[in-house]
Design a protein around this motif. Structure first.
Motif: not given
Length: 203
Positions: A16-17, A19-20, A22-24, A26, A41, A44-45, A47
């Motif tokens: 999960k971290r 993935g966060v 990768d979103t950060a 973006e 973030v 978008a994620s 979270t």
């Protein structure tokens, strides 16, 4: 004497971290380093902000780790791409094509990485590591071409690679600024033609 940067503490979080992170990247590519907040973030994620704080501690640590992860992935992709090609020239063409064909988001990320590395000691040290890793498959391809008698150059492999990477970095700027520039195919054809001459390539 140059002192190494103090490394930031990395915290747990598993898949999960990642993935966060990768979103950060973006979000950062769209909003910029200075304007990217935990809240952006988190939205978008999907979270919670409190979870991000638990993962990373601070906004800066989250963004720096995200940039490090993203740039490392780009270096790994170049290595894998080069390894899949049969000849030194094919390796170079594939590496150039990837560098020119990166998405605008990736190129915006690289610009933010360079900007941030000017001000952050840890990122600046990481940028030196990334540059060495990014440079290696280009240099290896050219050296192999020389060793196999395929390239006959007037300049050293190191100088040719530095010239090539300077060019590839330079074309990033007008793209992310949406300025006038040659069409992608024209730019590619010009660069490959110039590289063929510079390498003294046998055709």
């Amino acid at each position: 004497m140059k002192m190494p940067a103090e490394k930031r503490t990395r915290r747990a979080g598993g898949g999960k971290r990642l993935g966060v992170l990768d979103t950060a990247v973006e979000v950062l590519s769209d909003r910029g380093y200075e304007s990217t907040r935990f809240a952006d973030v988190a939205a978008a994620s999907g979270t919670a902000v409190s979870t991000l704080q638990n993962y990373f501690g601070s906004r800066e640590d989250m963004l720096i780790e995200a940039l490090q992860r993203s740039t490392n992935q780009e270096v790994e992709a170049l290595e894998a791409l080069a390894a899949a090609q049969a000849s030194p020239w094919e390796q170079l063409v594939a590496l150039i094509d990837r560098s020119l064909g990166n998405s605008e988001q990736t190129q915006r990320m690289l610009v933010e990485f360079w900007r941030s590395a000017m001000r952050d000691v840890e990122l600046r040290e990481h940028s030196e590591q990334v540059q060495r890793g990014y440079r290696e498959p280009f240099l290896r391809a050219i050296q192999e071409g020389c060793d196999q008698g395929l390239f006959h150059m007037k300049h050293s492999p190191e100088d040719v690679v530095d010239f090539l990477l300077t060019f590839l970095a330079g074309v990033t700027i007008p793209r992310v600024l949406h300025q006038d520039r040659p069409a992608e195919k024209t730019l590619r054809d010009l660069l490959l033609s110039q590289m063929s001459v510079t390498l003294g390539r046998e055709t």
